[in-house]
Design a protein around this motif. Structure first.
Motif, PDB file in Angstrom:
ATOM      1  N   GLN A 452       2.356 -32.460 -23.350  1.00 39.72           N
ATOM      2  CA  GLN A 452       3.567 -33.244 -23.220  1.00 39.72           C
ATOM      3  C   GLN A 452       3.658 -34.285 -24.327  1.00 39.72           C
ATOM      4  O   GLN A 452       2.654 -34.692 -24.910  1.00 39.72           O
ATOM      5  N   HIS A 453       4.885 -34.707 -24.596  1.00 41.01           N
ATOM      6  CA  HIS A 453       5.167 -35.823 -25.498  1.00 41.01           C
ATOM      7  C   HIS A 453       6.639 -36.168 -25.331  1.00 41.01           C
ATOM      8  O   HIS A 453       7.465 -35.273 -25.106  1.00 41.01           O
ATOM      9  N   ALA A 459       6.988 -31.678 -30.542  1.00 37.36           N
ATOM     10  CA  ALA A 459       5.669 -31.301 -30.049  1.00 37.36           C
ATOM     11  C   ALA A 459       5.534 -29.784 -29.948  1.00 37.36           C
ATOM     12  O   ALA A 459       4.482 -29.220 -30.278  1.00 37.36           O
ATOM     13  N   ILE A 460       6.584 -29.117 -29.495  1.00 35.78           N
ATOM     14  CA  ILE A 460       6.540 -27.655 -29.407  1.00 35.78           C
ATOM     15  C   ILE A 460       6.385 -27.033 -30.789  1.00 35.78           C
ATOM     16  O   ILE A 460       5.591 -26.109 -30.986  1.00 35.78           O
ATOM     17  N   LEU A 461       7.152 -27.526 -31.752  1.00 32.89           N
ATOM     18  CA  LEU A 461       7.031 -26.983 -33.110  1.00 32.89           C
ATOM     19  C   LEU A 461       5.629 -27.219 -33.660  1.00 32.89           C
ATOM     20  O   LEU A 461       5.066 -26.352 -34.343  1.00 32.89           O
ATOM     21  N   THR A 462       5.064 -28.386 -33.366  1.00 33.98           N
ATOM     22  CA  THR A 462       3.704 -28.683 -33.814  1.00 33.98           C
ATOM     23  C   THR A 462       2.708 -27.717 -33.189  1.00 33.98           C
ATOM     24  O   THR A 462       1.802 -27.201 -33.860  1.00 33.98           O
ATOM     25  N   LEU A 502      16.402 -27.408 -29.323  1.00 34.53           N
ATOM     26  CA  LEU A 502      15.173 -27.019 -30.010  1.00 34.53           C
ATOM     27  C   LEU A 502      15.486 -26.277 -31.298  1.00 34.53           C
ATOM     28  O   LEU A 502      14.864 -26.512 -32.345  1.00 34.53           O
ATOM     29  N   LEU A 503      16.463 -25.387 -31.239  1.00 31.35           N
ATOM     30  CA  LEU A 503      16.861 -24.646 -32.433  1.00 31.35           C
ATOM     31  C   LEU A 503      17.393 -25.585 -33.499  1.00 31.35           C
ATOM     32  O   LEU A 503      17.099 -25.419 -34.692  1.00 31.35           O
ATOM     33  N   SER A 504      18.152 -26.592 -33.091  1.00 26.89           N
ATOM     34  CA  SER A 504      18.674 -27.568 -34.047  1.00 26.89           C
ATOM     35  C   SER A 504      17.540 -28.335 -34.718  1.00 26.89           C
ATOM     36  O   SER A 504      17.556 -28.563 -35.925  1.00 26.89           O
ATOM     37  N   THR A 505      16.535 -28.726 -33.930  1.00 28.40           N
ATOM     38  CA  THR A 505      15.372 -29.418 -34.497  1.00 28.40           C
ATOM     39  C   THR A 505      14.644 -28.515 -35.470  1.00 28.40           C
ATOM     40  O   THR A 505      14.209 -28.951 -36.546  1.00 28.40           O
ATOM     41  N   ALA A 506      14.500 -27.238 -35.114  1.00 26.01           N
ATOM     42  CA  ALA A 506      13.820 -26.291 -35.986  1.00 26.01           C
ATOM     43  C   ALA A 506      14.570 -26.108 -37.300  1.00 26.01           C
ATOM     44  O   ALA A 506      13.965 -26.053 -38.382  1.00 26.01           O
ATOM     45  N   GLU A 507      15.889 -26.042 -37.228  1.00 24.83           N
ATOM     46  CA  GLU A 507      16.686 -25.854 -38.440  1.00 24.83           C
ATOM     47  C   GLU A 507      16.559 -27.054 -39.371  1.00 24.83           C
ATOM     48  O   GLU A 507      16.503 -26.903 -40.591  1.00 24.83           O
ATOM     49  N   SER A 508      16.484 -28.251 -38.804  1.00 22.75           N
ATOM     50  CA  SER A 508      16.360 -29.442 -39.633  1.00 22.75           C
ATOM     51  C   SER A 508      15.009 -29.492 -40.341  1.00 22.75           C
ATOM     52  O   SER A 508      14.862 -30.159 -41.361  1.00 22.75           O
ATOM     53  N   SER A 509      14.034 -28.780 -39.788  1.00 18.44           N
ATOM     54  CA  SER A 509      12.702 -28.719 -40.415  1.00 18.44           C
ATOM     55  C   SER A 509      12.485 -27.416 -41.164  1.00 18.44           C
ATOM     56  O   SER A 509      11.364 -27.131 -41.583  1.00 18.44           O
ATOM     57  N   GLU A 768       0.463 -35.113 -30.069  1.00 18.92           N
ATOM     58  CA  GLU A 768       1.233 -35.906 -31.020  1.00 18.92           C
ATOM     59  C   GLU A 768       1.937 -34.982 -32.020  1.00 18.92           C
ATOM     60  O   GLU A 768       1.296 -34.167 -32.674  1.00 18.92           O
ATOM     61  N   PRO A 769       3.250 -35.081 -32.135  1.00 20.38           N
ATOM     62  CA  PRO A 769       3.987 -34.203 -33.065  1.00 20.38           C
ATOM     63  C   PRO A 769       3.587 -34.456 -34.516  1.00 20.38           C
ATOM     64  O   PRO A 769       3.392 -35.596 -34.937  1.00 20.38           O
TER      65      PRO A 769
END
Length: 961
Positions: A452-453, A459-462, A502-509, A768-769
């Motif tokens: 969790q975080h 955190a999931i991407l990490t 989550l997809l939006s966060t992934a796209e930004s990275s 920790e992400p």
């Protein structure tokens, strides 16, 4: 991800003992418990091949029901591989869904089916199957407006509704339960179901009213009633909280409360629901459409009432797959269509997750008792189910070919995890029902973790980056372990919102991730931008909201937007574009031009355009109506199934509902957060139905305190708290998500983990992400490929499907769709009421024209023309503005507000469709078709195209059935 089969087939072609027993057991009644990954499709298709291999059995003798079209196709493919029949021989075999089966029955035999309910309209070959929810909701709103005008006696009931379309959901629920109205009452004894079952309710009441902790702690019900009356306004006769909860210090609610809350005069409510239900059936048939619920309703009634037909349709063998997803009416249909007791139902109660689609898990958990009850109900006045109902042989498939034993054992905990801190689950009784699965994998190398975080997405991407290439998370591939890749990982979520974020966060990275499942169509960027321009065109108070979106899309910052809105000084290019849009005659042309301007040419834009064209051809929709449809679609989260065009190595994001039947080497179950899973939400519609409590109304309109007011119904509030929690299906969802994992299972949460996660036997670590850049040769593509729903009935097209909409885009001096809509509305009002007052020259021309017609005037007549195009049947449907009928003639008149005649060649196509419909309707009269140009006050007769020429146009435009 492995092949998206309904269930995994075993690694070896040799059936195990349980599978072999089912394959060889061809005659008799069978209930098959086929757990996750036990090779259900493999076994069912081999059993089918074994049955059809008998000398006296043909494919037409075997009914095989699946619950998706894709599953039916896969079943046929697998059967072909295991029997002597080729795909051509099985092409027309009854291997299909319940809906397509019902459609075939009605298409061939259903013309008079509505008459059994006292409805005059017929079901014809051109009757459409309406799958598009926004279109049906618009139809239903139109229906409710008409119903409320015609039924003043129900004004109080209608005032209580927060959203009229909730009645549509209620109607579909009742149809799935086999509760149908007739012209003078209710079909068979279905009214009894609306009263509920007190004995069943009392059992539920006693269960939640039993003191806890051996009698030392108050019951769940008494505790829940501590919040009775909070934020509520009851009528004066409502009891107070202490009266319901009992004396101070008591551990349970007084026994008499059960009867007090259950007993209520509901005759008026039942009459109201009957009339809405029956009138809507008539309305739908009058508009020449059926929804899925009505398909099954009329097929069931037909099979009940026509003994000869039922006997001719009966199958020697019946197999029903995914039986835990069937409804009550589907169970009864299966009985009516089974000519012998060779019936086999296959499913897994632990994977029943579609109650929102009217599935009844009791069909499989209480199969024997329901079999006897339903057969008795069907046989109460005729011998409809004549085969013996026993013995029922139970077969359990226990060998799992998907997951490790660790994952299988851990997953069982999902079925007994409490959904909240206040819920108590009887672990022992639940686990007694579970058929434990045994893994067929050679290894047990699974990692089962939780983390969790507060920044859960990061955190999931990490964690994903920690997994990829890490031998601790090695996955099995053809008997060997290899290092995991991004493509081995799936993130599953309870809600679409979390997946989209989550997809939006992934796209930004620049992270390799793709989405599969349902997309909220009206929440896409394309829909939001279209809505903005529609608001601008509509003007009024909504225009500024539209301008704000358009300006932001153009790169203006907040301060600049505020200044522009305050002073109304919009950029010249935007003002020019608005003027350009105002000249277009159709909503589709406006939509297409907006998408062209912003470069939207993908599948999302295509499906939006198709939806708007469908709405335009199916309803008399103004621009304001279209705005409201999109706004309601945003609010409701109306979804369209999509598949992402992922690269060769990308993480998959899916909702749990969409992943059922699939599998992934590594599963991360995200959003295990309080209020998200199980979701927190409202308590349903104003009018509700359940088998135990029957039909209930949560709100009541009254003037008890001197002022008219919508009051809360205290009985409905207490009844809701007497019912068991609705967490059982959420537990099954959790189980489904866990059993998708082949090698490793991880669970992720944010700041507040849910009770599910806290109660599972796994330690929750803090992560920790730290997302790093990704360097892949081939990135994922996140464009959506949207599958338009395919109707099991004849496809409906409007005459505009044959016309070139480009003619409208070249017009610079048009007056827009709103002006045209007002003129058409005036014409309709003037014919129907004759007291409508014209406001414009066009309306005055229409009035004078109508005054000069001596015969009968019919407005807004819907017309349907079936055509044979390229060897296939398609149906064109549209609305005729005016039909003028005399003793000798039937004249079609279409009002056009164009300032020129630039589109006359295309209008000829439209009127040709109407001509051929009326030529059949009025075979004893001369039929003509003409345009009335309202600006010119001129009528122009049109020489219609032949049906062969229309069919040729249909072929050229790619119209398909």
């Amino acid at each position: 991800m492995t092949s998206p089969s309904e269930e995994s087939a075993p690694a070896a072609p040799t059936p195990n003992a349980g599978q072999q027993e089912l394959i060889e057991s061809t005659d008799g009644l069978y209930l098959v418990d086929a757990g996750a990954g036990t090779g259900k499709t493999f076994t069912v298709t081999h059993r089918y091949a074994n049955i059809v291999a008998q000398d006296d059995v043909e494919p037409d003798d075997i009914l095989l029901i699946t619950f998706t079209r894709n599953a039916a196709t896969e079943m046929k493919d697998r059967i072909v591989a295991n029997c002597d029949y080729d795909m051509r021989a099985l092409n027309d075999a009854p291997i299909q869904t319940f809906h397509s089966l019902c459609n075939e029955i009605l298409d061939q035999h259903g013309f008079h089916a509505p008459s059994y309910l006292g409805i005059d309209d017929a079901i014809t070959g051109s009757t459409q199957i309406l799958e598009n929810k926004p279109i049906e909701q618009e139809y239903f709103r139109e229906f409710i407006d008409r119903f409320s005008d015609e039924h003043d006696e129900y004004a109080d009931q209608l005032r209580c509704l927060s959203e009229p379309t909730e009645l549509l959901d209620l109607i579909n629920t009742l149809a799935a339960k086999g509760v149908f109205p007739t012209a003078d009452g209710w079909y068979r004894d279905s009214r009894d179901a609306l009263e509920g079952e007190f004995d069943a309710f009392k059992d539920a009441f006693d269960e939640v009213n039993r003191p806890r902790n051996g009698g030392s702690k108050q019951s769940t019900l008494r505790s829940a009633l501590g919040r009775y009356g909070k934020d509520k306004c009851y009528l004066p006769d409502a009891p107070d909280r202490d009266e319901l909860r009992g004396e101070y210090g008591s551990k349970s609610v007084p026994e008499d409360v059960a009867e007090r809350v259950f007993t209520e005069d509901r005759d008026r409510l039942i009459e109201f629901v009957h009339d809405v239900y029956f009138d809507y059936l008539e309305f739908a048939l009058g508009r020449n459409y059926l929804n899925f619920s009505f398909l099954q309703l009329f097929a069931f009634v037909l099979c009940c009432e026509d003994d000869d037909l039922r006997e001719s349709l009966a199958f020697e063998y019946a197999m029903i797959d995914e039986f835990q997803d069937s409804s009550e009416i589907q169970f009864k249909l299966a009985l009516l269509l089974s000519g012998t007791n060779n019936v086999c139902v296959v499913g897994d109660w632990k994977q029943s997750i579609y109650s929102f689609q009217y599935a009844a898990v009791e069909n499989i958990t209480a199969f024997e008792s329901r079999l006897e009850r339903f057969a008795a109900e069907l046989n109460d006045d005729a011998d409809r189910v004549s085969f013996p109902l026993e013995p029922v042989t139970r077969i359990e498939l226990e060998q799992n070919y998907r997951s490790t034993q660790s994952i299988l054992d851990f997953s069982e905990n999902a079925l007994v995890a409490p959904g909240s801190s206040r819920e108590s689950v009887d672990r022992e009784s639940v686990l007694e029902q579970v058929v434990s699965l045994f893994s067929n994998t050679e290894r047990d190398h699974s990692q089962i973790e939780a983390f969790q975080h507060p920044d859960e997405h990061e955190a999931i991407l990490t964690k994903i980056q920690e997994i990829v290439g890490n031998d601790e998370y090695a996955v099995e591939d053809d008997g060997e372990l290899r290092l995991p890749t991004y493509g081995d990982i799936a993130v599953l979520t309870r809600t679409r919102d979390f997946g989209r974020e989550l997809l939006s966060t992934a796209e930004s990275s620049d992270f390799p991730m793709a989405y599969e499942g349902g997309i909220e169509l009206f929440r896409t960027d394309q829909a939001k931008l279209l809505l903005a321009w529609l608001r601008i065109l509509e003007g009024g108070s909504a225009a500024k909201r539209g301008w704000a979106v358009v300006l932001e899309r153009a790169g203006y910052v907040l301060d600049e937007i505020d200044y522009v809105l305050e002073h109304g000084r919009y950029p010249d290019a935007m003002e020019g574009f608005r003027s350009e849009l105002e000249a277009f005659e159709t909503h589709a042309a406006v939509t297409r031009r907006v998408f062209d301007r912003y470069g939207y040419d993908g599948a999302t834009a295509d499906v939006l355009l198709t939806t708007i064209q469908s709405l335009h051809s199916s309803t008399t929709m103004t621009r304001g109506d279209l705005i409201r449809i999109i706004e309601r679609g945003v609010e409701s989260g109306y979804t369209q199934e999509v598949q992402a065009a992922a690269g060769t190595d990308s993480v998959t994001v899916q909702t749990i509902h969409s992943v059922k039947g699939l599998e992934h080497p590594i599963v991360i179950l995200g959003n295990m957060n309080s209020g998200a899973f199980p979701p927190s939400g409202g308590s349903g519609g104003t009018v509700t139905y359940s088998e135990t409590t029957g039909l209930r109304q949560r709100k009541r309109y009254d003037d008890a305190h001197g002022d008219p007011h919508v009051y809360d119904n205290w009985r409905a509030d207490v009844l809701r708290r007497c019912q068991p929690t609705e967490y059982d299906e959420e537990r099954r969802l959790l189980y489904v998500a866990m059993t998708r994992a082949e090698d490793h299972l991880l669970l992720a949460a944010g700041e507040e983990p849910n009770t599910f996660l806290e109660e599972l036997p796994v330690e929750i670590a803090t992560l920790e992400p730290n997302v790093s850049s990704v360097d892949l040769d081939e990135r994922t593509q996140t464009q959506f490929s949207i599958d338009l729903p395919a109707s099991p009935g004849p496809e409906g097209y409007s005459p505009h499907s044959l016309m070139d909409d480009g003619i409208y885009e070249a017009v610079s001096d048009g007056r827009g769709t709103e002006f045209g809509s007002r003129v058409h509305e005036f014409a309709e009002d003037y014919v129907l009421r004759t007291d409508a007052t014209p406001d414009t020259d066009d309306e005055r021309h229409v009035k004078a024209f109508l005054d000069g017609l001596p015969g009968e005037l019919r407005v807004e007549e819907r017309a349907y023309l079936p055509l044979e195009a390229d060897g296939k049947r398609v149906t064109l449907s549209g609305v005729i503005d005016l039909v003028h009928v005399t003793d000798d003639t039937a004249e079609i008149v279409d009002f056009k507000t164009d300032l020129s005649r630039h589109a006359e060649s295309e209008y000829r196509i439209q009127l040709s469709v109407y001509y051929h419909v009326l030529d059949e309707w009025f075979s004893d009269r001369t039929v003509t078709a003409s345009l009335f140009y309202t600006a010119e006050d001129t009528r122009v007769e049109i020489d219609p195209l032949s049906e062969a020429e229309l069919a040729e146009l249909a072929t050229e435009n790619g119209l398909r059935p």
